[in-house]
Design a protein around this motif. Structure first.
Motif, PDB file in Angstrom:
ATOM      1  N   VAL A  42      -5.710   4.868   1.558  1.00 44.75           N
ATOM      2  CA  VAL A  42      -4.767   3.756   1.434  1.00 44.75           C
ATOM      3  C   VAL A  42      -4.800   3.233   0.011  1.00 44.75           C
ATOM      4  O   VAL A  42      -5.775   2.626  -0.418  1.00 44.75           O
ATOM      5  N   ALA A  85       1.301   1.445  -3.188  1.00 38.68           N
ATOM      6  CA  ALA A  85       2.420   2.393  -3.222  1.00 38.68           C
ATOM      7  C   ALA A  85       2.651   2.909  -4.630  1.00 38.68           C
ATOM      8  O   ALA A  85       2.577   2.162  -5.600  1.00 38.68           O
ATOM      9  N   ASP A 119       6.220   1.431  13.205  1.00 32.88           N
ATOM     10  CA  ASP A 119       5.454   1.661  11.991  1.00 32.88           C
ATOM     11  C   ASP A 119       6.359   1.386  10.805  1.00 32.88           C
ATOM     12  O   ASP A 119       7.568   1.224  10.951  1.00 32.88           O
ATOM     13  N   PRO A 126       7.235  -0.422   6.697  1.00 29.50           N
ATOM     14  CA  PRO A 126       7.153  -1.672   5.941  1.00 29.50           C
ATOM     15  C   PRO A 126       7.465  -2.921   6.754  1.00 29.50           C
ATOM     16  O   PRO A 126       6.811  -3.952   6.599  1.00 29.50           O
ATOM     17  N   ARG A 140      -1.960  -1.835   6.035  1.00 23.22           N
ATOM     18  CA  ARG A 140      -1.502  -0.475   6.329  1.00 23.22           C
ATOM     19  C   ARG A 140      -1.939  -0.062   7.739  1.00 23.22           C
ATOM     20  O   ARG A 140      -3.075  -0.286   8.153  1.00 23.22           O
ATOM     21  N   ARG A 141      -1.001   0.567   8.457  1.00 18.63           N
ATOM     22  CA  ARG A 141      -1.342   1.168   9.740  1.00 18.63           C
ATOM     23  C   ARG A 141      -1.802   2.602   9.504  1.00 18.63           C
ATOM     24  O   ARG A 141      -1.197   3.336   8.706  1.00 18.63           O
ATOM     25  N   VAL A 142      -2.882   2.996  10.173  1.00 18.02           N
ATOM     26  CA  VAL A 142      -3.401   4.354  10.064  1.00 18.02           C
ATOM     27  C   VAL A 142      -3.528   4.943  11.467  1.00 18.02           C
ATOM     28  O   VAL A 142      -3.611   4.215  12.463  1.00 18.02           O
ATOM     29  N   GLU A 147       4.547  -3.741   9.005  1.00 20.02           N
ATOM     30  CA  GLU A 147       3.433  -4.239   8.207  1.00 20.02           C
ATOM     31  C   GLU A 147       3.703  -5.640   7.684  1.00 20.02           C
ATOM     32  O   GLU A 147       2.790  -6.473   7.606  1.00 20.02           O
ATOM     33  N   SER A 194       3.852  -4.566  -2.524  1.00 17.15           N
ATOM     34  CA  SER A 194       3.457  -3.297  -1.913  1.00 17.15           C
ATOM     35  C   SER A 194       2.798  -2.386  -2.942  1.00 17.15           C
ATOM     36  O   SER A 194       2.139  -1.413  -2.586  1.00 17.15           O
ATOM     37  N   LEU A 223      -2.404  -5.810   0.762  1.00 18.68           N
ATOM     38  CA  LEU A 223      -1.891  -4.606   1.411  1.00 18.68           C
ATOM     39  C   LEU A 223      -2.324  -4.583   2.872  1.00 18.68           C
ATOM     40  O   LEU A 223      -3.487  -4.841   3.176  1.00 18.68           O
ATOM     41  N   CYS A 283      -6.555  -2.441   7.150  1.00 18.91           N
ATOM     42  CA  CYS A 283      -6.008  -1.268   7.849  1.00 18.91           C
ATOM     43  C   CYS A 283      -6.174  -1.473   9.346  1.00 18.91           C
ATOM     44  O   CYS A 283      -7.165  -2.073   9.792  1.00 18.91           O
TER      45      CYS A 283
END
Length: 583
Positions: A495, A498, A447, A449, A473-475, A452, A536, A471, A440
């Motif tokens: 997170v 999907a 932002d 897919p 993921r941006r948070v 990422e 994903s 995985l 993360c």
């Protein structure tokens, strides 16, 4: 090691020694090939304390190269040809003095029949040597890279004395009548040579074994390894628990095979794997030991699956296992969880070019003779009432997935170098069928897919494939605990892979598509549609191999793992299956 192999070649020149694909060499052919390459290396000045990087694809050539390097008294350093170019260049520039690689040139040195020729190039001046004699027990035998917390892989240097100590243990173990018994030794090499556990099968050449190089899993499937075990009547296996789980799930039945000895280690040993392997016909020997302790520091036979904690056996001869309560080296009582240290003959020289880290992790041994050292493993263990030790876990953020050691901080270090990343954290998400490596990050820019995917490409450009998170993921912000540390448990809840929504109407799917989507859903234990991006959803390499094994069983089609990775969705996978059928 090489003297024993030469002795076998003199006594039994036509004894089968090496098999890779359709090509084979007997002991006379293997020693002749290794000696010829040794002479080429010596012509380039290769000798003790040289580090020879072998950048070779899987096959027979890496084995010939390894023996030739040892014949020179030098150290071999396997460099996976599939690593990102930046990582290959980094480890060679930092540690190698000579590179041995494939060459298509007419004058290339011949190697394994059917494989490309070899060439040698020196990249650094030969090291200073006290004399022109051969290697001693204190010279380097090999260099293996492990994950480093700073983002730079650590080069672990192991000396000949340590390697010979482990080899003697293996030969003595095989001499026990209840371990393998009489008859030919045929040993499967399933691991990558960049993984130090690959040394175990190679060292068994000194016992007169036939070394069978298993096919590359990325080019095939579990079934290829099962077929290889059966076709060549392999009697000795060596692998991590996840490898055994894979072949067992794909249909391997130990009782129907010629296997009589199974080495297992690299991860905590699961009861279920031991239950299916151990029998009167097959001895299961557990092994434990970080790379810094020469393949394995402990070992022991597992007669059944009746254990509550992961057993690791007793210390191998020459190794000294110590359990301490604290940094003051207060001895732990039997049955008390404590910090595990390894001393004795198997302790590595240290980390090349990193004396500070070497001094931090290789510490004076209070139980050993003056000047001796022990390695602080970072593992927790305890002494068992019935003898031997158990593994209880780690004391830091180092993890193992598929037997591969991964420093989570190395992933973060690489991720933090991306211009769009401000801060990041990597962790293992365990709320799934298999542990998932997740990263993360907090950052600026786009932002979604595509962004990422770009981050994952950046990671894949510097890290080996097994260390690239499934995985990314941006948070908005990294949650923290009351003490200000990143709250990994909160991130894991935030997170997740999907969650796909399945379309209600799937009436237009073909029979193949229905079969494959059912296999995927069962493997992921989650809903998904035919067009979902599988990775994903948290699909791992182990999941991928299990899916391919079920496809082969139900549809009779063999799909290569590499092609599966390129398909990425179930619909594309079905198209690929159709192409294979037409082919």
């Amino acid at each position: 090691m090489t003297d024993r192999i030469n002795d076998i070649a003199a006594r039994e020149p036509h004894r089968s020694a090496l098999r890779a694909g359709e090509a084979t060499l007997d002991y006379a052919g293997l020693t002749a090939a290794a000696t010829g390459l040794r002479d080429l290396l010596r012509a380039h000045g290769v000798g003790p304390e040289d580090v020879v990087a072998t950048v070779l694809p899987r096959g027979g050539n890496p084995i010939i190269a390894m023996l030739a390097v040892w014949m020179c008294g030098a150290a071999y350093m396997p460099v996976d040809a599939k690593w990102p170019e930046a990582r290959r260049r980094l480890v060679i520039d930092r540690s190698a003095t000579v590179v041995l690689e494939e060459s298509a040139e007419a004058g290339a040195h011949p190697g394994m029949p059917g494989e490309a020729g070899l060439r040698v190039r020196r990249t650094a001046a030969a090291p200073e040597r006290a004399n022109d004699g051969g290697a001693t027990e204190r010279n380097l035998a090999y260099v293996i890279h492990t994950s480093g917390s700073t983002g730079t892989p650590l080069a672990v240097g192991v000396e000949f004395g340590s390697m010979h100590n482990y080899a003697r243990y293996l030969l003595d173990l095989l001499a026990q009548p209840d371990v393998h018994g009489d008859g030919d030794l045929r040993v499967l090499l399933s691991a990558d040579l960049s993984f130090d556990a690959s040394l175990r099968p190679v060292l068994l050449l000194a016992a007169g074994a036939e070394l069978v190089v298993a096919p590359d899993l990325t080019e095939g499937s579990w079934q290829d390894h099962i077929d290889c075990i059966a076709a060549h009547r392999v009697t000795v296996l060596s692998g991590v628990p996840s490898w055994y789980s894979g072949v067992l799930s794909a249909g391997f039945v130990p009782a129907d095979s010629a296997v009589r000895l199974a080495f297992i280690g690299g991860e905590a040993v699961p009861n279920g794997v031991v239950r299916r392997l151990a029998s009167d016909r097959c001895a299961v020997v557990v092994q434990y030991g970080p790379t810094e302790t020469t393949v394995a520091a402990t070992g022991g036979r597992l007669l059944n699956d009746g254990f509550l904690e992961a057993p690791i056996g007793e210390g191998v001869p020459g190794a000294r296992i110590s359990l301490y309560q604290d940094a003051g080296f207060a001895p732990a009582a039997d049955g008390q969880p404590a910090y595990l240290y390894v001393g004795g003959a198997g302790v590595a020289r240290g980390y090349l070019h990193d004396p500070a880290l070497t001094a931090e992790r290789f510490v004076p041994d209070p139980s050993g003779p003056p000047g001796s050292r022990m390695f602080r493993t970072g593992d927790l263990g305890k002494k068992l009432p019935q003898g031997g030790y158990s593994f209880l876990g780690r004391t830091d953020d180092q993890v193992k997935i598929g037997g591969r050691r991964i420093e989570l901080s190395e992933i973060s270090s690489v991720l933090n170098r991306h211009p769009a990343v401000t801060q990041s954290v990597a962790f293992v998400h365990r709320d799934s069928a298999h542990p998932l490596l997740v990263a993360c990050y907090v950052g600026a820019g786009a932002d979604g897919p595509e962004a990422e995917a770009g981050i994952r490409e950046h990671l894949a450009g510097e890290l080996p494939s097994y260390a690239v998170p499934v995985l990314v993921r941006r948070v908005d912000a990294l949650p923290v605990t009351e003490r200000g540390k990143v709250d990994v448990a909160a991130l894991a809840r935030l997170v997740k892979p999907a969650e796909a929504e399945v379309a209600e109407d799937e009436s237009d799917l073909t029979d193949v598509e229905r079969t494959v989507i059912a296999i995927v859903r069962k493997t992921l234990d989650a809903p998904c549609s035919i067009d979902d991006e599988l990775f994903s959803l948290g699909l791992t390499s182990l999941d991928s191999l299990n899916i391919l094994a079920q496809i082969r069983e139900e549809l009779g089609v063999r799909v290569r793992l590499r092609d599966f990775f390129q398909a990425r969705t179930t619909r594309n996978l079905c198209k690929l299956i159709g192409t294979v059928n037409r082919g």
